[in-house]
Write an enzyme that holds these catalytic residues in place. Structure first.
Site, PDB file in Angstrom:
ATOM      1  N   LYS A 144       0.865  -1.186   0.000  1.00  0.00           N
ATOM      2  CA  LYS A 144       0.000   0.000   0.000  1.00  0.00           C
ATOM      3  C   LYS A 144       0.901   1.236   0.000  1.00  0.00           C
ATOM      4  CE  LYS A 144      -4.312   1.688   2.060  1.00  0.00           C
ATOM      5  NZ  LYS A 144      -5.157   1.487   0.877  1.00  0.00           N
ATOM      6  N   GLU A 177      -8.666  -5.527  -9.948  1.00  0.00           N
ATOM      7  CA  GLU A 177      -9.386  -4.847  -8.872  1.00  0.00           C
ATOM      8  C   GLU A 177      -9.872  -3.499  -9.377  1.00  0.00           C
ATOM      9  OE1 GLU A 177      -6.774  -4.075  -5.557  1.00  0.00           O
ATOM     10  OE2 GLU A 177      -5.152  -3.397  -6.850  1.00  0.00           O
TER      11      GLU A 177
END
Length: 283
Positions: A144, A177
């Site tokens: 992330k 995604e």
């Protein structure tokens, strides 16, 4: 507003960052967004566990336990009398004269502060439209990181097309995604979502839906699926910390579930807050 800057709480206008902090010049850092409901963190343990993973993978030497980060974040919520929204935090490799290699003697920089987040009730009730967008990001989406330009450009493409989200694909047979969400499809009562590998971010809400699926006896599998499967799904829905669960009712020019939110997504949404006091999903 109080901001957590390293180990100190300062007013926002006193939060000064060096111009050569590597977050600014290289996106050299990692981050988390943690939801707060009624003054309580939602799945804080799991967010911090993922933060540790991102730090380790990025080789940023920051020990969240040494800095008592969980306690610091709780104090940040209390100092701001913060009841509902999100806490954004990022940790960069620190400030150093600009050069690509890792600096040898720098200290990581941590910033954390409250951000406004409201539940997307209208989108949850009516569903949203999405577009397909080629996934042109780097191949470590499991970290992330602050390097979000690819996500930003995909999201803007969706907004420019009058949609809310961009669903990303590597090739025709590989949907990954959303630009800021995980994506799920449903076919014949079975939920399918991309495996948690380097092609996607393993969302904390994604993990929570696995937990709920077990409680609700909803079959869920991790498997790569194609654009054709996506467009022919009985349902499509997305999840994230800020989206919770939202049905996708149209992708490009293809309507999903007759343009209405699907029943399985609604089951997840109805169960979402019944179990939100769970402290953590994993050890």
């Amino acid at each position: 507003m109080f901001v957590l800057l390293n180990d100190e709480f300062v007013n926002r206008n006193e939060c000064l960052i060096d111009i050569e902090d590597r977050a600014n010049q290289f996106g050299d850092g990692v981050y988390e967004v943690i939801r707060v409901y009624d003054g309580e963190f939602f799945l804080l343990h799991d967010h911090l566990k993922r933060l540790i993973y991102s730090l380790e993978e990025a080789k940023i030497n920051y020990d969240i336990h040494h800095h008592n980060l969980a306690d610091q974040l709780q104090k940040l919520v209390e100092m701001n009398n913060f009841k509902d929204g999100g806490i954004y935090l990022q940790i960069s490799r620190g400030a150093s004269p600009r050069s690509h290699p890792f600096p040898k003697h720098t200290q990581p920089t941590l910033i954390a502060y409250p951000i406004p987040v409201t539940r997307p009730l209208e989108s949850q009730e009516k569903g949203i439209e999405a577009i397909l967008h080629e996934d042109l990001r780097w191949l470590r989406c499991d970290i992330k990181s602050l390097n979000l330009l690819g996500n930003v450009m995909a999201k803007q493409s969706a907004l420019d097309a009058g949609a809310k989200e961009a669903i990303l694909y590597r090739d025709y047979n590989h949907v990954t995604e959303g630009s800021s969400t995980n994506v799920f499809i449903v076919k014949d009562g079975v939920v399918k979502t991309h495996p948690a590998n380097h092609y996607i971010l393993n969302g904390i809400t994604r993990l929570y839906l696995f937990y709920l699926a077990e409680l609700l006896n909803i079959p869920i599998v991790e498997e790569v699926y194609s654009i054709e499967e996506l467009k022919n799904a009985d349902e499509v829905f997305i999840s994230s910390t800020t989206s919770e669960v939202i049905s996708v009712i149209k992708i490009d020019d293809v309507q999903i579930n007759n343009g209405k939110p699907g029943p399985i997504a609604q089951k997840f949404l109805q169960a979402f807050f019944k179990h939100k006091n769970i402290k953590h999903l994993s050890k």
